[in-house]
Each structure stands twice: as C-alpha cells, then as structure tokens.
Design a protein around this motif. Structure first.
Motif, PDB file in Angstrom:
ATOM      1  N   LEU A 121       0.864  -1.180   0.000  1.00 26.07           N
ATOM      2  CA  LEU A 121       0.000   0.000   0.000  1.00 26.07           C
ATOM      3  C   LEU A 121       0.898   1.227   0.000  1.00 26.07           C
ATOM      4  N   GLY A 122       0.883   1.981  -1.102  1.00 27.38           N
ATOM      5  CA  GLY A 122       1.790   3.119  -1.238  1.00 27.38           C
ATOM      6  C   GLY A 122       3.042   2.752  -2.004  1.00 27.38           C
ATOM      7  N   SER A 123       2.875   2.000  -3.086  1.00 27.57           N
ATOM      8  CA  SER A 123       4.039   1.453  -3.803  1.00 27.57           C
ATOM      9  C   SER A 123       4.845   2.511  -4.539  1.00 27.57           C
ATOM     10  N   THR A 124       4.242   3.677  -4.840  1.00 28.40           N
ATOM     11  CA  THR A 124       4.964   4.696  -5.600  1.00 28.40           C
ATOM     12  C   THR A 124       5.648   5.719  -4.703  1.00 28.40           C
ATOM     13  N   GLY A 125       5.471   5.603  -3.380  1.00 23.85           N
ATOM     14  CA  GLY A 125       6.144   6.505  -2.457  1.00 23.85           C
ATOM     15  C   GLY A 125       7.545   6.031  -2.115  1.00 23.85           C
ATOM     16  N   SER A 126       8.189   6.739  -1.208  1.00 25.85           N
ATOM     17  CA  SER A 126       9.583   6.444  -0.865  1.00 25.85           C
ATOM     18  C   SER A 126       9.751   5.032  -0.305  1.00 25.85           C
ATOM     19  N   ILE A 127       8.938   4.652   0.670  1.00 25.65           N
ATOM     20  CA  ILE A 127       9.044   3.310   1.251  1.00 25.65           C
ATOM     21  C   ILE A 127       8.635   2.256   0.235  1.00 25.65           C
ATOM     22  N   GLY A 128       7.579   2.529  -0.524  1.00 24.80           N
ATOM     23  CA  GLY A 128       7.107   1.560  -1.512  1.00 24.80           C
ATOM     24  C   GLY A 128       8.141   1.259  -2.575  1.00 24.80           C
ATOM     25  N   THR A 129       8.772   2.293  -3.111  1.00 30.64           N
ATOM     26  CA  THR A 129       9.772   2.070  -4.172  1.00 30.64           C
ATOM     27  C   THR A 129      10.996   1.342  -3.612  1.00 30.64           C
ATOM     28  N   GLN A 130      11.368   1.655  -2.360  1.00 28.05           N
ATOM     29  CA  GLN A 130      12.512   0.955  -1.762  1.00 28.05           C
ATOM     30  C   GLN A 130      12.166  -0.493  -1.419  1.00 28.05           C
TER      31      GLN A 130
ATOM     32  N   GLY B 103      -0.031  -7.446  -5.069  1.00 24.68           N
ATOM     33  CA  GLY B 103      -0.839  -6.249  -5.264  1.00 24.68           C
ATOM     34  C   GLY B 103      -0.046  -4.988  -5.002  1.00 24.68           C
ATOM     35  N   LEU B 104      -0.381  -3.916  -5.741  1.00 25.52           N
ATOM     36  CA  LEU B 104       0.258  -2.616  -5.582  1.00 25.52           C
ATOM     37  C   LEU B 104      -0.809  -1.524  -5.570  1.00 25.52           C
ATOM     38  N   ALA B 105      -0.764  -0.638  -4.584  1.00 23.49           N
ATOM     39  CA  ALA B 105      -1.630   0.535  -4.550  1.00 23.49           C
ATOM     40  C   ALA B 105      -0.745   1.763  -4.656  1.00 23.49           C
ATOM     41  N   GLY B 106      -0.988   2.567  -5.693  1.00 22.24           N
ATOM     42  CA  GLY B 106      -0.046   3.634  -5.996  1.00 22.24           C
ATOM     43  C   GLY B 106      -0.568   5.046  -6.041  1.00 22.24           C
TER      44      GLY B 106
ATOM     45  N   GLN C  94       5.901  -0.162 -12.492  1.00 25.28           N
ATOM     46  CA  GLN C  94       6.016  -1.202 -11.469  1.00 25.28           C
ATOM     47  C   GLN C  94       5.210  -2.440 -11.838  1.00 25.28           C
ATOM     48  N   ALA C  95       4.021  -2.219 -12.372  1.00 22.80           N
ATOM     49  CA  ALA C  95       3.166  -3.346 -12.757  1.00 22.80           C
ATOM     50  C   ALA C  95       3.805  -4.170 -13.872  1.00 22.80           C
ATOM     51  N   ARG C  96       4.430  -3.497 -14.815  1.00 17.15           N
ATOM     52  CA  ARG C  96       5.093  -4.224 -15.908  1.00 17.15           C
ATOM     53  C   ARG C  96       6.296  -5.001 -15.386  1.00 17.15           C
ATOM     54  N   ALA C  97       6.995  -4.443 -14.406  1.00 17.16           N
ATOM     55  CA  ALA C  97       8.202  -5.095 -13.888  1.00 17.16           C
ATOM     56  C   ALA C  97       7.890  -6.264 -12.959  1.00 17.16           C
ATOM     57  N   PHE C  98       6.831  -6.112 -12.125  1.00 18.56           N
ATOM     58  CA  PHE C  98       6.592  -7.106 -11.079  1.00 18.56           C
ATOM     59  C   PHE C  98       5.329  -7.937 -11.291  1.00 18.56           C
ATOM     60  N   LYS C  99       4.516  -7.548 -12.271  1.00 17.42           N
ATOM     61  CA  LYS C  99       3.333  -8.324 -12.695  1.00 17.42           C
ATOM     62  C   LYS C  99       2.423  -8.735 -11.531  1.00 17.42           C
ATOM     63  N   PRO C 100       1.947  -7.758 -10.760  1.00 19.67           N
ATOM     64  CA  PRO C 100       1.005  -8.088  -9.687  1.00 19.67           C
ATOM     65  C   PRO C 100      -0.342  -8.498 -10.263  1.00 19.67           C
ATOM     66  N   LYS C 101      -1.128  -9.233  -9.474  1.00 18.80           N
ATOM     67  CA  LYS C 101      -2.462  -9.612  -9.929  1.00 18.80           C
ATOM     68  C   LYS C 101      -3.431  -8.444  -9.859  1.00 18.80           C
ATOM     69  N   LYS C 102      -3.195  -7.518  -8.905  1.00 24.14           N
ATOM     70  CA  LYS C 102      -4.103  -6.394  -8.714  1.00 24.14           C
ATOM     71  C   LYS C 102      -3.314  -5.116  -8.447  1.00 24.14           C
ATOM     72  N   VAL C 103      -3.833  -4.001  -8.994  1.00 25.43           N
ATOM     73  CA  VAL C 103      -3.267  -2.688  -8.689  1.00 25.43           C
ATOM     74  C   VAL C 103      -4.420  -1.737  -8.382  1.00 25.43           C
ATOM     75  N   SER C 104      -4.095  -0.647  -7.707  1.00 23.65           N
ATOM     76  CA  SER C 104      -5.116   0.337  -7.369  1.00 23.65           C
ATOM     77  C   SER C 104      -4.541   1.742  -7.484  1.00 23.65           C
ATOM     78  N   VAL C 105      -5.403   2.675  -7.897  1.00 17.60           N
ATOM     79  CA  VAL C 105      -5.043   4.092  -7.975  1.00 17.60           C
ATOM     80  C   VAL C 105      -6.118   4.908  -7.257  1.00 17.60           C
ATOM     81  N   ALA C 106      -5.927   6.234  -7.230  1.00 21.77           N
ATOM     82  CA  ALA C 106      -6.789   7.074  -6.405  1.00 21.77           C
ATOM     83  C   ALA C 106      -8.194   7.249  -6.975  1.00 21.77           C
ATOM     84  N   THR C 107      -8.317   7.376  -8.304  1.00 18.64           N
ATOM     85  CA  THR C 107      -9.615   7.720  -8.897  1.00 18.64           C
ATOM     86  C   THR C 107      -9.935   6.820 -10.085  1.00 18.64           C
TER      87      THR C 107
END
Length: 383
Positions: A7-16, A32-35, A45-58
């Motif tokens: 949860l928060g994959s595009t932030g500092s902790i998520g990317t690390q 899963g990745l929520a970004g 990130q989805a192309r690199a790690f191929k999660p089954k589910k992703v989520s965005v804000a809107t």
C-alpha cells in the motif's frame, strides 16, 4: 516464496520495498500494488513485477492505467481499491506505506484478513492503536515495524524479556533545521524544510522531521508496538543517524542497533524476519565515521514533540486529532498558505478545541479525524 502486497508502492518506502524485492526475485512475489496518483510509475512497477491487482486514487486514473499494464492485472481505485490490495489478494505480508491516516482502514482490513503487516504507516497506530493491537492479537497477526527506529528496538529486543526493559530511546536526526535556533526559523521556505541532511524521504515526512512531529508520532507508535509507558520512551538527537535506537535494561546494560541510514535494511528485515539476508546497502565503518554526537531533546525548541507526548498520555481520541491537524498543517505549509512555525500553532489550536473521547470506536475516530481536518483548514494566520 513469500507473497507481498504494498500500500503506497509509488512513495519512498514503496519504491525501496520493490528495490529489495528486485534483489531476491526467487524469494518474493508481488501480489498487489496501490499507488495513488502516480500512474506512470505504477504502470512501470506493474510491468516489472506483474502483480495480480493494482489500485489508484480515482476512476479516471484507473481508466488511464488500464491501457498501460499487463493484460492479466486487475485495476481498482479509491478506498475500495486500497481495501482490495490490503485484504483480497493471496499476499502473506502487506506493507502499509501509505502517508497519513488513510492507512487506517486498509491496515485494519489486512489484519482482519490474517495478513502479516510490514508497518511503515505510523499514523495507523497513532490514531487507533488500541483497535489495531487488539485486532492483531486476536487474529494472531504480527506487526513488523519498518520505521528504522522501531525496527531497531524490535531487533534489540530479540531474545530479551520485555519485563526487563528500563527504557528505550528513539534517536532523531534533528531534521532540516537542527542547527537553527527558533528565532532563525521565522521565514524559512518549503525548499529549506525539504533538505533533510540524512534521509531520502517524501515531502510530508521530511517536514514532520523538521518539526519533530515525526518523532512524536514514533513515540506514540512505540507505546503501542512495545507496550511501554510514555515515561519509558525517550528521544535523543543524534545527527549522524548511525545508532537507529537503543534499549536500556534494568541492569543498565544498553543494546543498540547501528547501520548506515538506508531504509532498505529495516524494510528487508521486516520481509525476511526472522531470517537475515544480504542487502545492497553500504556497510558501516565506525573507523570512517570517526565520531558520533548526541544532544538532549529540548521540548521548548520542539513544541510539537511535547504536544505528541501530551496527546499520547491523554490517549483516547486525542492522538488522532494531533495527527489529523498536523497532516492539514503540513499540506497547507507545502502549498504556501501558512508559515513553518504556524504548523505548531495550528496543531495546538485544534487540540485546544477538542473534547476527548476516552475509548473511541473506529467510526468515532473517523468522525473526529474529519472534524479535526475541517477545524485545521479553517484557521487563518497572517504571513
């Protein structure tokens, strides 16, 4: 193979976290990745790690994302999307790296689903520590700390009896303005505040480091993580950020955890616990560092830390108000609406207006959080 959602994959902790995962593709799979709003990075990130589910804000961002990710990946959005990534994947571990109190409901959902938690969202325990820890105990879920300070305490307590703790000390870098007096803080800019001397972090946590709110949130988090009284939790300024925190036991022995300031180390430890693996981080050479420095914490210099201790001791709904008021204050400072020193004035004003609820349920906490945000948004200052 351990399955992970972030949860928060595009932030500092998520990317690390994903950087750590990339070094051990045979050990970790991303479920899963929520970004949030950063669609371009989330798609990468989805192309690199191929999660089954992703989520965005809107929904609009979700529609945009659909065209740019692997065909087998489901796309969700909004609060429902966060809950989906938190609780409705096959993940063994959910890394909660969302910024602010938006992490509360997804973290509770992940705990309810029996996921182990890599906790980087300290606001969850600040706002609802009694609810989260009780549910984690009932569901037999571990809360594995990712913050470097709490990870350090967690590591220092391996094999030790918590009943033999005299106190713990969380170290603080002092933030961007650690060498300035209060008089020198008048008129500082956003750009000045974002120049953290040691760590690479997001804007909100960097400002929190400068005001010492971040350390205050960590004090409250430590109270819930380790079951300690506030009298047992100290804060010490340590400019080098080499000693990440330490524990003093009843026999006056002190055990500390040291390392270079690199968040990938505590992240990886939370993912591999109780095992340890090699990391891409730099090794610590005390000979090269030469000297370590320490300063007593001055609560007059850092009134936000004093308010955090007071809020934690008051308990109930008060820490949630402290956190929500600060989130609004930081957002307004980053937008140029208020000055740096107005952050502490705004928090104090909202706390003064609040009538505490002793043992709030989740709905009470969410309502109080909304009230505090409205109150904090309406307070005006002259720049």
């Amino acid at each position: 193979m351990k399955k992970i959602s972030i949860l928060g994959s595009t932030g500092s902790i998520g990317t690390q976290t994903l950087d750590v995962v990339s070094h051990y593709p045979e050990l970790f799979a991303v479920e899963g990745l929520a970004g949030g709003h950063n669609v371009e990075l989330l798609a990468e990130q989805a192309r690199a790690f191929k999660p089954k589910k992703v989520s965005v804000a809107t929904k609009a961002l979700a529609d945009k994302l659909l065209a740019d990710i692997p065909s087998g990946t489901e796309v969700f959005y909004g609060e429902e999307g966060l809950l989906e990534i938190a609780a409705a994947t096959d993940a063994d571990v959910v890394v909660t790296a969302l910024v602010g109190s938006q992490g509360l409901k997804p973290t509770l959902a992940a705990v309810e689903a029996g996921k182990q938690i890599g906790l980087a969202n300290k606001e969850t325990l600040v706002s609802a520590g009694h609810l989260v820890t009780e549910l984690a105990s009932r569901r037999n879920v571990q809360l594995l700390p990712i913050d470097s300070e709490h990870s350090a305490i967690f590591q220092c307590l391996n094999g030790e009896s918590k009943e033999r703790i005299h106190n713990i000390t969380l170290t603080a870098s002092g933030g961007s303005f650690r060498d300035r007096t209060r008089e020198e803080l008048h008129g500082v800019t956003v750009q000045d505040a974002l120049k953290h001397p040691n760590w690479s972090m997001g804007a909100k946590i960097t400002i929190d480091s400068a005001t010492m709110v971040n350390k205050g949130l960590e004090v409250i988090e430590a109270h819930w993580l380790f079951g300690l009284s506030y009298e047992q939790i100290n804060v010490l300024i340590h400019p080098e950020s080499i000693i990440h925190s330490f524990v003093e036991f009843v026999d006056h022995s002190i055990i500390a955890q040291l390392g270079m300031p690199d968040m990938r180390v505590p992240i990886q430890y939370a993912l591999t616990y109780p095992d340890r693996m090699r990391t891409p981080s730099q090794r610590l050479s005390l000979a090269e560092v030469g000297r370590l420095h320490f300063r007593e914490m001055d609560l007059d210099r850092y009134p936000c830390l004093r308010m955090a201790y007071e809020s934690g001791r008051a308990g109930g709904s008060v820490p949630a108000v402290f956190n929500a008021a600060n989130e609004v204050a930081v957002e307004r400072f980053l937008k140029g609406e208020i000055g740096f020193l107005h952050i502490e004035d705004l928090i104090a004003s909202v706390l003064d207006r609040h009538t505490a609820v002793k043992v709030p349920e989740l709905q009470h906490i969410l309502e109080i959080d909304r009230w505090a945000r409205v109150a904090a948004s309406g307070i005006r200052f002259t720049l």
